[in-house]
Design a protein around this motif. Structure first.
Motif, PDB file in Angstrom:
ATOM      1  N   ARG A  80       0.833  -1.202   0.000  1.00  0.00           N
ATOM      2  CA  ARG A  80       0.000   0.000   0.000  1.00  0.00           C
ATOM      3  C   ARG A  80       0.869   1.254   0.000  1.00  0.00           C
ATOM      4  O   ARG A  80       1.982   1.260   0.515  1.00  0.00           O
ATOM      5  N   GLY A  81       0.333   2.296  -0.583  1.00  0.00           N
ATOM      6  CA  GLY A  81       0.883   3.634  -0.395  1.00  0.00           C
ATOM      7  C   GLY A  81       1.920   4.117  -1.375  1.00  0.00           C
ATOM      8  O   GLY A  81       2.237   5.300  -1.391  1.00  0.00           O
ATOM      9  N   GLY A  82       2.481   3.261  -2.211  1.00  0.00           N
ATOM     10  CA  GLY A  82       3.532   3.712  -3.107  1.00  0.00           C
ATOM     11  C   GLY A  82       2.988   4.453  -4.321  1.00  0.00           C
ATOM     12  O   GLY A  82       1.922   4.138  -4.820  1.00  0.00           O
ATOM     13  N   TYR A  83       3.739   5.439  -4.799  1.00  0.00           N
ATOM     14  CA  TYR A  83       3.402   6.129  -6.046  1.00  0.00           C
ATOM     15  C   TYR A  83       4.634   6.893  -6.512  1.00  0.00           C
ATOM     16  O   TYR A  83       5.515   7.227  -5.710  1.00  0.00           O
ATOM     17  N   ASP A  84       4.695   7.173  -7.828  1.00  0.00           N
ATOM     18  CA  ASP A  84       5.812   7.934  -8.404  1.00  0.00           C
ATOM     19  C   ASP A  84       7.165   7.411  -7.921  1.00  0.00           C
ATOM     20  O   ASP A  84       8.058   8.175  -7.520  1.00  0.00           O
ATOM     21  N   GLY A  85       7.317   6.093  -7.959  1.00  0.00           N
ATOM     22  CA  GLY A  85       8.600   5.500  -7.590  1.00  0.00           C
ATOM     23  C   GLY A  85       8.780   5.246  -6.111  1.00  0.00           C
ATOM     24  O   GLY A  85       9.744   4.577  -5.702  1.00  0.00           O
ATOM     25  N   LYS A  86       7.879   5.762  -5.266  1.00  0.00           N
ATOM     26  CA  LYS A  86       7.972   5.522  -3.826  1.00  0.00           C
ATOM     27  C   LYS A  86       7.373   4.152  -3.517  1.00  0.00           C
ATOM     28  O   LYS A  86       6.438   3.708  -4.162  1.00  0.00           O
ATOM     29  N   GLY A  87       7.922   3.501  -2.494  1.00  0.00           N
ATOM     30  CA  GLY A  87       7.425   2.180  -2.132  1.00  0.00           C
ATOM     31  C   GLY A  87       7.844   1.100  -3.101  1.00  0.00           C
ATOM     32  O   GLY A  87       7.235   0.024  -3.143  1.00  0.00           O
ATOM     33  N   VAL A  88       8.901   1.356  -3.873  1.00  0.00           N
ATOM     34  CA  VAL A  88       9.407   0.392  -4.850  1.00  0.00           C
ATOM     35  C   VAL A  88      10.930   0.352  -4.730  1.00  0.00           C
ATOM     36  O   VAL A  88      11.579   1.403  -4.647  1.00  0.00           O
ATOM     37  N   ARG A  89      11.500  -0.851  -4.730  1.00  0.00           N
ATOM     38  CA  ARG A  89      12.943  -0.997  -4.596  1.00  0.00           C
ATOM     39  C   ARG A  89      13.417  -2.201  -5.412  1.00  0.00           C
ATOM     40  O   ARG A  89      12.816  -3.276  -5.332  1.00  0.00           O
ATOM     41  N   ILE A  90      14.460  -2.013  -6.194  1.00  0.00           N
ATOM     42  CA  ILE A  90      15.088  -3.123  -6.914  1.00  0.00           C
ATOM     43  C   ILE A  90      16.097  -3.763  -5.972  1.00  0.00           C
ATOM     44  O   ILE A  90      16.973  -3.077  -5.429  1.00  0.00           O
TER      45      ILE A  90
END
Length: 381
Positions: A148-158
């Protein structure tokens, strides 16, 4: 007959851009804004200052004369809001049953699997061992996301190991956001398919667009997606229409897609007007903002045919300047249409966009990027 009232939760640029079509259709737009300086505060017909987590603010939003419907410009809506709408007898569109699939990526992925739609390999992550096992089975590198809560690259990690995600794993184990991991898709580009659906079941789609991302943020959108085969364009529209129907979506739905050598894979869903659809203001008979209002009020949906062979939207991302001025861009290119959101400028923040129409994708793209650069940096081209 009393003009309809549409209440919108969220005071950003999406609510702001709903105001012109609402005015044209004779609809009163009542917006819950987080402050009187919010993007939509100076544009909406009526404003209520408060947050969706504040019961008093929601009560004021729903006060007499009661709105005909409540809708959203973002997905972060507490369940209490839906309960308040039901108590007041005001329909909430899209409803919680649909919106939860845009709020929670784990639920979304599971539902796409149930529908047999194209997902990447994925799993919920509950431990470092879960993540390491997935990495071992999927090439050693994957995409870790908060549910929940991620957008525009936030809340995402390679990530390539569980060690790289120790902080997220620890937080999740201690009551923080749930996590999921997805295979790193070898995509050639990102696409978006938008559709609108109203409660009576009518569905309309727009041309499939290419979305160009920079640092995890949408930078430009090209409509229609250049050199996209008719078969893949039709498939993307069919996928979007099926998701809208199967999930019972009311309003605009954007389906973000990866195009690969082998086909299409679903990335994420947004059940509201979306950055990938801003081009429709100048580029389509009916914009996504007008269509969303029509859909949530269960009015006949408008024509989505393009008005030009090519339309390109370029976001204006904030830089070092504290004040933006669109007239320089319009003077340099009389065909450039500038939209500024009235937001404070900070690096990387979406503070406006520019739209240009034309007949050639490359030339139109270059014009749009040049105009957006002038708005951001000032001066002539």
């Amino acid at each position: 007959m009393t003009p309809p009232i549409v209440a919108v939760i969220g005071g950003g640029q999406l609510a702001r851009m709903m105001t012109p079509p609402a005015t044209a259709l004779g609809i009163t737009l009542r917006v819950l804004v987080e402050s009187d300086q919010a993007s939509a505060a100076c544009a909406a017909h009526e404003t209520v200052v408060g947050l969706p987590t504040d019961p008093d603010a929601i009560e004021r939003l729903l006060a007499a004369p009661r709105p005909d419907v409540v809708t959203w410009e973002h997905e972060h809506i507490p369940a209490d809001v839906f309960e308040a709408c039901e108590k007041a007898g005001v329909p909430a569109r899209p409803g919680l049953e649909a919106l939860r699939f845009a709020q929670d990526k784990i639920q979304m992925r599971a539902r796409m699997d149930e529908l047999g739609l194209p997902n990447p390999a994925w799993r919920e992550v509950r431990s470092a061992a879960d993540l390491e096992a997935f990495l071992a089975d999927n090439g050693g590198t994957a995409v870790l996301k908060t549910a929940r809560g991620g957008y525009d690259g936030k809340g995402v990690r390679i990530v390539s190991s569980a060690v790289e995600a120790k902080d997220w794993l620890d937080a999740s184990a201690n009551g923080g956001p749930r996590l999921l991991v997805e295979a790193k898709v070898p995509f050639t580009r990102e696409l978006a398919a938008q559709v609108a659906r109203r409660p009576s079941g009518e569905v309309r789609t727009w041309p499939v667009v290419e979305s160009i991302q920079r640092d995890g943020v949408c930078s430009e959108v090209i409509s229609p997606a250049p050199q996209l085969s008719a078969e893949r364009a039709a498939l993307a529209q069919e996928v979007a229409a099926r998701i809208a129907t199967e999930l019972g979506v009311t309003g605009v739905l954007a389906v973000e897609l990866f195009e690969t050598a082998d086909g299409l894979i679903i990335n994420e869903l947004a059940m509201r007007p979306h950055n990938s659809g801003h081009w429709t203001i100048e580029g389509s008979v009916t914009s996504q903002f007008e269509q969303h209002l029509r859909a949530v009020l269960d009015l006949p949906l408008g024509d989505t045919a393009p008005l030009a062979p090519v339309t390109v939207m370029a976001n204006v991302l904030g830089g070092s300047r504290s004040h933006l001025e669109g007239s320089h861009a319009e003077a340099a290119d009389a065909g450039a249409k500038v939209h500024l959101y009235g937001k404070g400028v900070r690096p990387g923040r979406k503070v406006g966009h520019v739209t240009v129409t034309g007949t050639d994708s490359e030339q139109t793209y270059a014009r749009a990027v040049a105009a957006a650069t002038i708005v951001r940096d000032g001066g002539a081209a």
